[in-house]
Write a protein that holds these residues in place. Structure first.
Motif, PDB file in Angstrom:
ATOM      1  N   ILE A  29       0.392  -1.271  -0.139  1.00 30.81           N
ATOM      2  CA  ILE A  29      -0.209   0.027   0.057  1.00 30.81           C
ATOM      3  C   ILE A  29       0.759   1.178   0.076  1.00 30.81           C
ATOM      4  CG2 ILE A  29      -2.051   0.942   1.076  1.00 30.81           C
ATOM      5  CD1 ILE A  29      -2.048  -0.931   0.091  1.00 30.81           C
ATOM      6  N   PRO A  30       0.995   1.832  -1.236  1.00 27.11           N
ATOM      7  CA  PRO A  30       2.317   3.371  -1.365  1.00 27.11           C
ATOM      8  C   PRO A  30       1.526   4.270  -0.097  1.00 27.11           C
ATOM      9  CG  PRO A  30       0.522   3.313  -3.155  1.00 27.11           C
ATOM     10  CD  PRO A  30      -0.126   1.817  -2.000  1.00 27.11           C
ATOM     11  N   ALA A  31       2.362   5.120   0.152  1.00 26.32           N
ATOM     12  CA  ALA A  31       1.541   6.421   0.246  1.00 26.32           C
ATOM     13  C   ALA A  31       1.482   7.499  -0.508  1.00 26.32           C
ATOM     14  CB  ALA A  31       2.914   7.450   0.539  1.00 26.32           C
ATOM     15  N   THR A  32       0.100   7.916  -0.617  1.00 19.94           N
ATOM     16  CA  THR A  32      -0.480   8.592  -1.361  1.00 19.94           C
ATOM     17  C   THR A  32      -0.557  10.150  -1.258  1.00 19.94           C
ATOM     18  OG1 THR A  32      -2.675   7.735  -0.166  1.00 19.94           O
ATOM     19  CG2 THR A  32      -1.703   7.236  -2.483  1.00 19.94           C
ATOM     20  N   VAL A  33      -0.681  11.183  -2.129  1.00 19.74           N
ATOM     21  CA  VAL A  33      -1.263  12.629  -2.211  1.00 19.74           C
ATOM     22  C   VAL A  33      -2.408  12.906  -2.587  1.00 19.74           C
ATOM     23  CG1 VAL A  33      -0.377  15.165  -2.583  1.00 19.74           C
ATOM     24  CG2 VAL A  33       0.780  13.385  -1.836  1.00 19.74           C
ATOM     25  N   SER A  35      -8.457  15.488  -4.680  1.00 15.09           N
ATOM     26  CA  SER A  35      -9.777  14.556  -5.203  1.00 15.09           C
ATOM     27  C   SER A  35     -10.447  15.620  -6.712  1.00 15.09           C
ATOM     28  CB  SER A  35     -10.798  14.805  -4.701  1.00 15.09           C
ATOM     29  OG  SER A  35     -11.697  13.828  -5.673  1.00 15.09           O
ATOM     30  N   PRO A  36     -10.027  14.800  -8.012  1.00 15.38           N
ATOM     31  CA  PRO A  36     -10.619  13.189  -8.357  1.00 15.38           C
ATOM     32  C   PRO A  36      -8.535  13.380  -8.467  1.00 15.38           C
ATOM     33  CG  PRO A  36     -10.667  14.224 -10.085  1.00 15.38           C
ATOM     34  CD  PRO A  36     -10.483  15.585  -9.173  1.00 15.38           C
ATOM     35  N   VAL A  37      -7.632  13.801  -8.299  1.00 16.81           N
ATOM     36  CA  VAL A  37      -6.150  13.419  -8.848  1.00 16.81           C
ATOM     37  C   VAL A  37      -5.782  13.245  -7.161  1.00 16.81           C
ATOM     38  CG1 VAL A  37      -4.150  14.472  -8.978  1.00 16.81           C
ATOM     39  CG2 VAL A  37      -5.538  15.447 -10.400  1.00 16.81           C
ATOM     40  N   GLN A  38      -5.168  11.789  -8.092  1.00 18.48           N
ATOM     41  CA  GLN A  38      -4.305  10.724  -6.723  1.00 18.48           C
ATOM     42  C   GLN A  38      -3.191  10.949  -6.913  1.00 18.48           C
ATOM     43  OE1 GLN A  38      -5.472   6.657  -5.008  1.00 18.48           O
ATOM     44  NE2 GLN A  38      -6.144   8.171  -3.205  1.00 18.48           N
ATOM     45  N   ALA A  63       9.756   8.156   1.288  1.00 18.59           N
ATOM     46  CA  ALA A  63       7.650   8.346   0.573  1.00 18.59           C
ATOM     47  C   ALA A  63       7.401   9.262   1.004  1.00 18.59           C
ATOM     48  CB  ALA A  63       7.587   6.338   1.131  1.00 18.59           C
ATOM     49  N   LYS A  64       7.671   9.566   1.925  1.00 20.20           N
ATOM     50  CA  LYS A  64       6.467  10.111   3.550  1.00 20.20           C
ATOM     51  C   LYS A  64       7.232  11.864   2.668  1.00 20.20           C
ATOM     52  CE  LYS A  64       6.200  11.441   7.760  1.00 20.20           C
ATOM     53  NZ  LYS A  64       6.633  12.221   9.843  1.00 20.20           N
ATOM     54  N   TYR A  65       8.880  11.816   3.232  1.00 19.76           N
ATOM     55  CA  TYR A  65       9.192  13.194   2.355  1.00 19.76           C
ATOM     56  C   TYR A  65       8.910  13.814   0.992  1.00 19.76           C
ATOM     57  CZ  TYR A  65      12.914  16.684   0.181  1.00 19.76           C
ATOM     58  OH  TYR A  65      13.327  17.746  -0.555  1.00 19.76           O
ATOM     59  N   LEU A  66       9.261  12.838   0.286  1.00 22.28           N
ATOM     60  CA  LEU A  66       7.882  12.437  -1.226  1.00 22.28           C
ATOM     61  C   LEU A  66       6.568  13.247  -0.993  1.00 22.28           C
ATOM     62  CD1 LEU A  66      10.004   9.879  -3.612  1.00 22.28           C
ATOM     63  CD2 LEU A  66      10.288  12.489  -3.431  1.00 22.28           C
ATOM     64  N   ARG A  67       6.042  12.647  -1.186  1.00 18.86           N
ATOM     65  CA  ARG A  67       4.502  12.305  -0.444  1.00 18.86           C
ATOM     66  C   ARG A  67       4.475  14.734   0.325  1.00 18.86           C
ATOM     67  NH1 ARG A  67       1.998   9.998   4.463  1.00 18.86           N
ATOM     68  NH2 ARG A  67       3.007  11.406   4.967  1.00 18.86           N
ATOM     69  N   GLU A  68       4.886  15.004   0.959  1.00 23.10           N
ATOM     70  CA  GLU A  68       5.250  16.204   1.870  1.00 23.10           C
ATOM     71  C   GLU A  68       5.320  17.272   0.310  1.00 23.10           C
ATOM     72  OE1 GLU A  68       7.910  15.908   4.453  1.00 23.10           O
ATOM     73  OE2 GLU A  68       6.697  14.720   5.789  1.00 23.10           O
ATOM     74  N   GLU A 120       3.337  17.558  -1.926  1.00 19.69           N
ATOM     75  CA  GLU A 120       1.522  17.793  -1.448  1.00 19.69           C
ATOM     76  C   GLU A 120       1.524  19.256  -2.354  1.00 19.69           C
ATOM     77  OE1 GLU A 120       0.352  15.801   2.619  1.00 19.69           O
ATOM     78  OE2 GLU A 120       2.034  16.849   2.310  1.00 19.69           O
ATOM     79  N   THR A 121       2.035  20.076  -2.364  1.00 24.85           N
ATOM     80  CA  THR A 121       2.813  21.472  -3.018  1.00 24.85           C
ATOM     81  C   THR A 121       2.920  21.559  -4.333  1.00 24.85           C
ATOM     82  OG1 THR A 121       3.360  21.808  -0.545  1.00 24.85           O
ATOM     83  CG2 THR A 121       3.763  23.612  -2.703  1.00 24.85           C
ATOM     84  N   ASP A 122       3.452  20.547  -4.699  1.00 22.40           N
ATOM     85  CA  ASP A 122       2.911  20.990  -6.363  1.00 22.40           C
ATOM     86  C   ASP A 122       1.651  20.532  -6.765  1.00 22.40           C
ATOM     87  OD1 ASP A 122       5.921  21.452  -6.092  1.00 22.40           O
ATOM     88  OD2 ASP A 122       6.571  18.941  -6.703  1.00 22.40           O
ATOM     89  N   ILE A 123       0.804  19.839  -6.236  1.00 23.11           N
ATOM     90  CA  ILE A 123      -0.941  19.140  -6.555  1.00 23.11           C
ATOM     91  C   ILE A 123      -1.793  20.570  -6.552  1.00 23.11           C
ATOM     92  CG2 ILE A 123       0.415  16.996  -6.940  1.00 23.11           C
ATOM     93  CD1 ILE A 123      -1.942  16.038  -5.428  1.00 23.11           C
TER      94      ILE A 123
END
Length: 223
Positions: free
Chosen positions: A122-126, A129-132, A145-150, A153-156
Motif C-alpha cells: 500500500i503506497p503513500a498517496t497524495v 480529488s479526483p487527482v491522486q 516516501a514520506k518526504y516525497l509525499r510532503e 502535496e504542494t506541487d499538486i
C-alpha cells in the motif's frame, strides 16, 4: 513491481491487529470499504468507521473469519509474527489479496522471493480529488516516501480543480466536432498555462476565462 489502483467500494477489508498500524490502515480504507478490525485489544487511536471486534483469533478462527467476511483484502498488523504468518498462509490459500503491514521494509525486501500474486503493498498517496498520486520506494525507504509525499502535496495544489476544468473543456470541444489533434493540443496548452493555474490557486483571475483564451488561441480557424 507495477502500481495499480483497486476499487474497494462496497467490499470488505479484514484487518488483524488493533495497534497504531491497524488503526492507520482502518483510516486509510474506511472512506471506501467496509472495514473490520479484529484484535484482543485496541490502541487509543482513530479507527474511523471500522467495526472493532474484540477477539484473539487462532489460525482456525482466521480461516472462519475469512470464510464469513469474504474480504477483498486482508491486512496483517498484529505483534505476533507466528500469527501473522498463519494469517498470510490462510489468505493465500483462499486467493485473497494480502497486505503484510506487520513487516518492516527491510524484511519485505528479504522475503520478496516468497511473494505471490496476491501480495500487495500500500503506497503513500497524495490526493487533490479526483487527482491522486501514489508513491513507493519499493519497500526500501518509508522516510523517503514520506518526504516525497510532503513535497508533492504542494506541487499538486488545485490539480483536482484543473482536472475538473479540463474535463469540461474536453466535453465542450467534442460537441463542437473539433479534430482529436486540436482537442489534444488545446487541453495540453491549458494544463501548461501558468495563468490558468494562478486563477485556480489564487482566484485573482478567472481560470475559466483564461482557459477559454488559451483554447481559442490554439484552435485558430477551428473556433
Amino acid at each position: 513491481m507495477i502500481p495499480v489502483y483497486h476499487d474497494f467500494t462496497e467490499q470488505r477489508i479484514l484487518i488483524f491487529g488493533g495497534g497504531p498500524i491497524g488503526a492507520r490502515k482502518a483510516r486509510r480504507f474506511s472512506s471506501e470499504a467496509t472495514v473490520i478490525v479484529i484484535s484482543p485489544a485496541f490502541a487509543e487511536d482513530n479507527f474511523a468507521t471500522a467495526e472493532l471486534v474484540r477477539a484473539a483469533p487462532s489460525p482456525p478462527d482466521v480461516r472462519e473469519w475469512i470464510a464469513r467476511a469474504d474480504p477483498a483484502l486482508v491486512v496483517t498488523a498484529t505483534d505476533d509474527n507466528g500469527l501473522n504468518d498463519s494469517i498470510a498462509s490462510i489468505t493465500h490459500e483462499n486467493k485473497v489479496l494480502l497486505n503484510r503491514a506487520d513487516r518492516s521494509e527491510a524484511n519485505s525486501d528479504d522475503d520478496r522471493g516468497s511473494h505471490t500474486a496476491y501480495d500487495v503493498m500500500i503506497p503513500a498517496t497524495v490526493e487533490d480529488s479526483p487527482v491522486q498520486v501514489a508513491i513507493s520506494t519499493g519497500g526500501r525507504s518509508p522516510a523517503l516516501a514520506k518526504y516525497l509525499r510532503e513535497q508533492i502535496e504542494t506541487d499538486i495544489t488545485s490539480a483536482g480543480a484543473m482536472a475538473t476544468l479540463t474535463a469540461d473543456l474536453r466535453a465542450e470541444l467534442r460537441e463542437r466536432d473539433c479534430s482529436p489533434s486540436v482537442r489534444r493540443d488545446a487541453i495540453r496548452a491549458v494544463v501548461r498555462d501558468p495563468d490558468v493555474w494562478k486563477g485556480l490557486r489564487t482566484e485573482e483571475i478567472n481560470p475559466r476565462q483564461e482557459a477559454t483564451r488559451v483554447v481559442r488561441k490554439i484552435m485558430g480557424d477551428e473556433r
